[in-house]
Enzyme design. Structure first.
Site: not given
Lengths: 284, 284, 284, 284
Positions: D201, D226-229
């Protein structure tokens, strides 16, 4: 912290009270120390220190600081220099044909990572002139041959003087400077593309490949008359494997070279490097 | 340098003259400073420093140093401590079943890398008692269960007091200490087997493998009531690849754990770590 | 994965179809490949490969595998060897007076990190005999002097044969082996306490300190008749600073030495290292 | 090695004979394998491989290779792709206001480190247009707001199609892409300025500074909903100390970001990355 500071770099024979003497000098004129670091080399009996203090509220005119400190330094037999953070050093970059270190330094200067002006690029080739033009920097092409070396160096020295250069950075300048040149202008940082003292001299990546090493390196050092023997400022390394051919070593090495050179130049420009003997103290 | 030294660790609100004040205190009694380092956190307005000086020729009896310095420190609202290099700290090592960190610390202590005595090993299992016996160290087995936790911790605290322990090292002690315990004995270094704040809590290597990271780490930190949230002293990492299964991560991680823990313990024992807020300053 | 596997290490002149030839050999007898890696050195025209397959379900008796593969390898002019994961190699460790590499290897062997038996420790001093006794390993003290060198080496060779040793590990054995010795027993891994080719020979940490390097290293290599010139298996480095005296370099170097040596020995024991010319291919 | 090659990336349920099957396919048409690597994930029962062979002398017309291989791959339930080294992938670079990753990628492409064409730069700001113009690359400014997001993304997708883009590189593009976008164009590499999964994030450097970590990192990963996943391709780290303020973390981090992103993009462009589940196999 953009308020101006003064930085003292000092080395002298070790004795009692040196930290107090320096701190008292600054405090007695109302200076606020923002960074103080000290190192003692007990083997050689040498005291070395870097002290940085704010000029705001310092009750000594800037032009008086040096003479006032000399009164303290003289009996200590000290070597010392004082720098002011708002007096921006002037850099000359020397190149041959490779652009990666040059571009990296220019980019960092624009990004305000390097507190310096870069008014001059020197080269023994025309190749990189377009880069100089794009950045609006004077570019002087001075060809080198064994016949003209003395003459060329004389012209280089003239340019360093004319442009009022404080530091010369050999950013993959693939020429050796003469002893005479270095005597006259000793503030030179070179990048060597090996992990010194491994592979000094020519073609280090080819020799690293031939030797089958598992790690390669790069070394930034002050230039001295002994090639690749000057005081080391910074080094770094990267892993390689049997899959890496010479071209891969060169490619990986380029990244090392620009990182290591940029870090060394920045440390120098921030007056964080003290040379004594053939060694450096880096107050980072 | 085996001559005894005194080391001052101090933090206080930043103001002018702090370096001079401390240096003058030492110099006025004939002390020779061998290491002085200082850091200012401008954001928080905190001055932090470590100063080490030789006791030979220092004209203040050892037992008077602290009261004399308190006279200086009081008006500065300073937190400070003084240590003497010939007063050897006493360590307790806490383990569960894994031996690698324990053996590493014991080997380093024997090799004189850790300036400490280790009179006590505590464990919630019997597994590692033979190691303690081989090294001639008292081993206390205190089982832990949710019913007996308070009682067990009371016994642990008694032992820490009885053995006059200065620092507890959780060398893969896979139990959580209560808030009450840490309040009563706050000098605790823990090794966590991940690169915090990634993978706090249980089974970090399994979770690192599941996440497919390319680098794993280990973190040594002071224990606080918030699990894995304490001030970090030291971290390190190692590359992993798709070929590494969980067992490989555990194997590679063991080397990280013992290196990182040993470095953190050594830094603490040399009085090189200052904690403020949830951060550390490491004067290395 | 504890089911037994066979591992083929092969090098030969490069030509078409080598991967297929090897894979077909294994597949034709029902073998399931668990690891296959290949490297081609185009400059020298050499194909090198490591293939590991499960023996469960492999329809060729173990003792027939080598002769069967020779029929394939002969026309390829290949150098090759086959190893079985349940035939545990036997290690001899050679030491002088320093214990850190020895203890590290013994601990790893007990922790099942090294798939080997260690029945023999050889030394030119008595110093480390207690460690051998504690681990229940035979310890032979063979003093070395210039007069007795030939005789001592003869006795060493006898012991290697008597104990049926597959690999000799020089774990800080501070003696040079003769050409004759290495000709007769060439499976030797040495740890050198520098980042080769920097600082070959004696007292590398002292010379690194004198040169003022910012990084030191360690190198594990196969012993050859040219001192510190053998094929490199593994290297690693650690940062040092002006604060590190020679004693600090030695301390930091010890950690490097034991890590690098242990990794190299493990790679060798897993049959992941192929030597050709003076280089290694490490299938990791 | 500038002769054209074909590269097969394949994953399928593990079974006997896969290496042989693939090698035979290539050999039967006269192909010379220059690189073959294989990995088996035993836990999941997945076989993954990369094989590269020379097209010179390969007796199958280029357009027939895929259909011919499909006949082999179909019964294996394999996911696979074939790439040709002389078919240069086309990159779009997405930026916001920071130039360091963009300049680095452009420099590497010019230096022939990245085998790609870069016909398109996309941004939600005008800031970096001069760079695009200097390099002669089309620059499209598409402002983003919560109201216009769907519309903007539609225009971005149009551009990716119009320019025939194979890979989108988010070079510090500080916007989140919608699930719908990623579904339609899933070949996206993002650089995140932390050592994931630490500090996902916003404002990772600020949070790293607050936490007092001793090492910071950067992570290149495929973008997922999924952000940064998403699956991690490459990570690297650098040491920081108490002296480093947030601005220093940002400065040091920039170097990490451009190195890590460049390495990940190069690996992808050389078809060395296989994604399965949320993990990558990197055949380097």
């Amino acid at each position: 912290m953009t308020r101006p500071t003064a930085t003292l770099l000092i080395s002298c024979p070790d004795r009692q009270g040196l930290v107090a003497t320096i701190a008292n000098f600054i405090y007695s004129y109302g200076g606020n120390i923002v960074h103080a670091d000290q190192h003692t080399d007990f083997e050689r009996g040498v005291f070395l220190s870097r002290v940085e203090w704010q000029l705001d509220g310092f009750n000594l005119p800037r032009e008086i600081i040096a003479p006032a400190f000399e009164a303290i330094a003289f009996p200590l037999e000290a070597n010392w220099e004082v720098h002011f953070s708002d007096e921006i050093p002037r850099l000359a970059i020397w190149v041959t044909q490779q652009d990666h270190c040059l571009l990296d330094l220019l980019w960092r200067q624009r990004a305000k990572e390097l507190p310096a002006e870069i008014p001059l690029i020197l080269s023994n080739h025309e190749t990189l002139r377009p880069i100089a033009e794009r950045f609006g920097i004077d570019y002087h092409h001075i060809p080198i041959s064994s016949q003209t070396k003395a003459e060329s160096e004389a012209r280089q020295l003239d340019l360093l003087q004319e442009y009022n250069i404080d530091l010369a950075v050999l950013a993959k300048y693939m020429q050796i400077l003469s002893t005479d040149f270095i005597d006259r202008f000793p503030k030179i940082i070179n990048i060597h593309h090996s992990f010194l003292p491994a592979f000094p001299g020519a073609r280090p990546y080819h020799r690293a490949h031939k030797r089958g090493v598992k790690i390669i390196g790069a070394t930034a050092h002050y230039a001295t008359v002994d090639l690749d023997e000057g005081p080391i400022v910074e080094q770094d390394v990267v892993r390689v494997s049997h899959r890496d051919e010479v071209a891969d070593l060169i490619r990986k090495g380029k990244d090392l070279e620009r990182m290591v050179l940029a870090r060394a130049v920045r440390l120098h420009l921030q007056h964080r490097v003290l040379v004594y003997g053939n060694r450096t103290v880096v107050f980072s």
